[in-house]
Write a protein that holds these residues in place. Structure first.
Motif, PDB file in Angstrom:
ATOM      1  N   ALA B 149      55.372 -22.910  16.357  1.00 43.92           N
ATOM      2  CA  ALA B 149      56.225 -23.754  15.522  1.00 43.92           C
ATOM      3  C   ALA B 149      56.739 -24.935  16.328  1.00 43.92           C
ATOM      4  O   ALA B 149      56.769 -26.076  15.844  1.00 43.92           O
ATOM      5  N   GLY B 150      57.136 -24.670  17.569  1.00 45.07           N
ATOM      6  CA  GLY B 150      57.670 -25.730  18.417  1.00 45.07           C
ATOM      7  C   GLY B 150      56.662 -26.845  18.628  1.00 45.07           C
ATOM      8  O   GLY B 150      56.996 -28.034  18.521  1.00 45.07           O
ATOM      9  N   GLU B 151      55.431 -26.455  18.897  1.00 45.30           N
ATOM     10  CA  GLU B 151      54.399 -27.475  19.128  1.00 45.30           C
ATOM     11  C   GLU B 151      54.172 -28.312  17.872  1.00 45.30           C
ATOM     12  O   GLU B 151      54.037 -29.536  17.944  1.00 45.30           O
ATOM     13  N   ALA B 155      54.878 -32.297  17.347  1.00 42.92           N
ATOM     14  CA  ALA B 155      53.853 -33.224  16.880  1.00 42.92           C
ATOM     15  C   ALA B 155      54.323 -33.996  15.658  1.00 42.92           C
ATOM     16  O   ALA B 155      53.851 -35.101  15.380  1.00 42.92           O
ATOM     17  N   MET B 156      55.259 -33.417  14.901  1.00 43.74           N
ATOM     18  CA  MET B 156      55.760 -34.098  13.701  1.00 43.74           C
ATOM     19  C   MET B 156      56.923 -35.024  14.021  1.00 43.74           C
ATOM     20  O   MET B 156      57.591 -35.541  13.112  1.00 43.74           O
ATOM     21  N   GLY B 157      57.232 -35.191  15.267  1.00 42.78           N
ATOM     22  CA  GLY B 157      58.301 -36.107  15.630  1.00 42.78           C
ATOM     23  C   GLY B 157      59.563 -35.403  16.074  1.00 42.78           C
ATOM     24  O   GLY B 157      60.498 -36.015  16.564  1.00 42.78           O
ATOM     25  N   GLY B 158      59.621 -34.093  15.868  1.00 40.25           N
ATOM     26  CA  GLY B 158      60.685 -33.318  16.487  1.00 40.25           C
ATOM     27  C   GLY B 158      61.967 -33.185  15.700  1.00 40.25           C
ATOM     28  O   GLY B 158      62.744 -32.288  15.953  1.00 40.25           O
ATOM     29  N   GLN B 159      62.222 -34.053  14.731  1.00 40.39           N
ATOM     30  CA  GLN B 159      63.477 -33.946  13.998  1.00 40.39           C
ATOM     31  C   GLN B 159      63.242 -34.038  12.494  1.00 40.39           C
ATOM     32  O   GLN B 159      62.157 -34.391  12.050  1.00 40.39           O
ATOM     33  N   GLY B 167      58.175 -26.001  10.490  1.00 36.47           N
ATOM     34  CA  GLY B 167      58.316 -25.091  11.631  1.00 36.47           C
ATOM     35  C   GLY B 167      58.502 -23.648  11.181  1.00 36.47           C
ATOM     36  O   GLY B 167      57.875 -22.725  11.714  1.00 36.47           O
ATOM     37  N   ILE B 168      59.344 -23.461  10.170  1.00 38.64           N
ATOM     38  CA  ILE B 168      59.561 -22.102   9.655  1.00 38.64           C
ATOM     39  C   ILE B 168      58.243 -21.533   9.135  1.00 38.64           C
ATOM     40  O   ILE B 168      57.856 -20.403   9.444  1.00 38.64           O
TER      41      ILE B 168
END
Ligand SMILES: Nc1ncnc2c1ncn2[C@@H]1O[C@H](COP(=O)(O)OP(=O)(O)OP(=O)(O)O)[C@@H](O)[C@H]1O
Ligand SMILES: [Mg+2]
Lengths: 253, 391
Positions: B149-151, B155-159, B167-168
């Protein structure tokens, strides 16, 4: 009499053991056939091969005209064949009703049923009814079947088979652990099943029971059929002779 | 350290990040579980019509007049009756020793937070153990899922909410994928569950390390941290809400549905279930998949709670989860167990850890006490079985 179930030349090996060596067997519509034979003759193996627990190595098994060799247990159930296995095949941790409805649980009406919610009350009520019919007194139908006596467990297995079979009930020593009244109840039940137009295969070592309830007797010896007898026309000596090999019927094959 | 520290629950301390430090895959290989379900094909039984003939007669339930109270208690607690009493005694003891610090809503909330990940994984493990299997992979799957999920979120910009929701989903999907692998290896390759999931325990942990190069991911959307991680609804932490919701749904599925019934049946006698037309393999695969999916959910919960993928913090989660489930009265031999018991079994270590600190005792006593309770629980299970088969 047209054969409802007919097995021909069935062989089944377990490693070096040849449990069935070209066994044949037949049951007609509405007929009670006793399958007899010594310990290890292959009776249980034959009926497990018929109801899909094992696939035959060779041979033919036909039910109502079509081949059922190698079908899965549930496909065989779907044809209306039910079996009381010698090892009972109950789930010991589940209660009587749960075992009776194992694999075909009733679901609650409406939306809850869509979510797979069980109709526990309905199943429990049915279970009590069936057991009453079989004269089985189970003190607590909500207790795990492992807490029942061996005979009571056997009755549960019999009740399950009879409940679901539309055409053929196969019973592998269903009265081995039963008391006199319960045995009589099972024999009565077998007659009632026949009177309802269904067929019964009864595996039993009890000659009196077999003589009392069967229409015909087929004898298996060392994995082969050695005699086909009409109960009315035979006697215990002849049956025992066939089982022990002292007497063989020529055309039983 | 080899696996000599048996299935006691380690590392669930309050709200802080789980400890780092060494962990090895050799932990729990000596659990006495490994029941495998081998055996051939069994397509599922189609639904059949209602029974006719002998059953059609009406007749009131004869032997069914048991005290309804007793039956209700049995339905809820089942094999967990004794252990529930033990939990209540523990709570009462701490309440007597230091009522003001221990017996507060805030403190109970803390206990629940510290138990929330284990509760989520315990729900899946309850199903798995009831089938007679075991899942040792959960802690590693948790870590792997968080990393996956973190990766993806990175990749989606983080926020942003978009990244948070993806992520979920990714975390749960990654967990489910490991579950599918477990289920396939157990059913199709007929590798005993103990070994199959010990394998994925190592594999998932290894892959997580490979992906991250051994460095914990730390960037996670604030939306996740502020809500799932530390946020509250109506005063109750999201972590607790999610954990209890999972337990409730899991308990209902186990207790009142056909799926639950068949889970018990398979654990009780897989061959009987097969002969009854139940598709045993498919059911087992689904159970392992659910366990994996819940470990994946725990993965994103953990990431949100700690703000880190805590690569090395979950090495003994599997043992903690199994201990909790077994303490709760679920049998290692399958066929017996309740979700309520699992909740109780999870709360005992959590309450002990919390209460011991409050009354000023070394919290390592928790490990000792949990070890004793675990062995006692299995002993009770054996007694029950012996009493039953003696009949
Ligand atoms: N699963 C198995 N694996 C190996 N051998 C088997 C298996 N099942 C049956 N056999 C062997 O096949 C032979 C026939 O066994 P089967 O159980 O069919 O006999 P049976 O006629 O039912 O006997 P009983 O009256 O004792 O029930 C025996 O020699 C038995 O050892
Ligand atoms: Mg037999």
């Amino acid at each position: 009499m047209t054969a409802l179930l007919e097995a021909r030349g069935v062989t089944k090996r377990f490693g070096a053991v040849e449990a069935l060596r070209g066994a044949s067997f037949a049951v007609g519509e509405g007929e009670v056939v006793a399958l007899m034979g010594d310990n290890g003759a292959g009776k249980s193996t034959l009926i497990k091969t018929i109801c899909g627990v094992y696939a035959p190595d060779a041979g033919e098994i036909r039910f109502a005209g079509s081949s059922i060799a190698g079908l899965s247990p549930s496909a065989v159930h779907g044809l209306g064949i039910e079996t009381v296995y010698q090892d009972l095949a109950l789930a010991p941790d589940l209660d009587t009703a749960a075992n009776l409805f194992l694999g075909r649980e009733l679901l609650a009406a409406g939306l809850l049923g869509r979510f797979g919610v069980l109709a526990k009350k309905r199943m429990a009520a049915r279970a009590v009814q069936v057991l009453t019919d079989l004269k089985v007194a189970i003190k607590d139908p909500t207790a795990p079947v492992a807490t029942l006596s061996g005979g009571q467990q056997q009755s549960v297995a019999v009740a399950r088979a009879v409940t679901w079979a539309d055409r053929l009930v196969i019973m592998d020593e269903p009265t081995a652990a039963l008391g006199v009244p319960q045995t009589r109840a099972v024999l009565d039940l077998i007659r009632r099943v026949r009177d309802s137009g269904r067929s019964v295969v009864l595996i039993s070592h009890s000659l009196p029971d077999v003589m009392a309830v069967s229409d015909r007797i087929e004898v298996l010896r060392l994995g082969r059929r050695v005699a086909r007898l009409v109960t009315r026309e035979t006697d215990e000596a002849q049956i025992v002779g066939a089982m022990t090999g002292a007497w063989t019927q020529e055309d039983a094959e | 350290m080899s696996g000599s520290r048996e299935a006691t629950g380690l590392n669930h301390d309050g709200g802080q990040a789980p400890n780092g430090g060494a962990r090895k895959a050799e932990g729990g290989s000596r659990e006495a579980t490994g029941l495998n379900h081998d055996g051939g094909q069994a397509p599922n039984g189609g639904a059949r019509k209602a029974p006719g003939g002998l059953l059609a007669k009406a007749g009131p339930a004869a032997g069914a007049e048991e005290a309804p109270k007793v039956r209700r208690r049995r339905a809820l607690l089942g094999s967990a009756t004794d252990i529930t009493a033990i939990l209540l005694v523990i709570v009462a003891l701490f309440a007597i020793l230091d009522f003001d610090a221990f017996f507060t809503t805030a403190n109970f909330t803390n206990v629940l937070i510290s138990a929330s990940l284990l509760i989520v994984m315990g729900v899946g493990a309850t199903f798995v153990l009831i089938t007679g299997g075991v899942d040792l992979s959960v802690g590693s799957v948790l870590v792997f899922s968080g990393v996956a999920a973190g990766e993806v979120m990175k990749a989606m910009g983080g926020q942003g909410w978009g990244a948070a929701l993806v992520g979920i989903a990714v975390s749960m999907a990654a967990g489910a994928a490991w579950g599918v692998v477990n289920g396939l290896v157990v059913t199709k390759l007929r590798v005993p569950p103990l070994i199959a999931t010990l394998g994925s325990f190592g594999a998932a942990q290894g892959l997580a390390q490979v992906i991250t190069n051994g460095n914990d991911l730390k960037d996670i959307p604030y939306e996740l941290v502020d809500n799932l991680g530390v946020g509250r609804v109506a005063g109750v932490p999201w972590l607790v809400v999610v954990a209890l919701a999972v337990a409730l749904v899991g308990g209902l599925v186990l207790g009142v549905t056909r799926y639950g019934r068949r889970t018990y049946a398979i654990g009780s006698n897989a061959e009987a279930a097969r002969r009854a037309g139940i598709s045993v393999d498919r059911h087992l695969i689904s159970v392992y998949t659910m366990a994996g999916l819940l470990a994946g959910l725990a993965g994103i919960m953990s990431y949100a709670q700690f703000g880190s993928t805590t690569l090395s913090g979950h090495a003994t989660d599997n043992l903690a989860v199994i201990a909790a489930v077994v303490i709760g009265g679920t049998s290692l031999f399958g066929g017996v167990g309740t979700m309520f018991g699992t909740l109780v079994g999870t709360m005992i270590p959590a309450v002990l850890a919390n209460g011991l600190v409050i009354v000023g005792l070394n919290s390592f006593w928790r490990d000792f006490a949990v070890g004793v309770v675990l062995v006692a629980a299995v002993y009770l299970d054996q007694l029950r079985r012996r009493a039953r088969t003696a009949r």
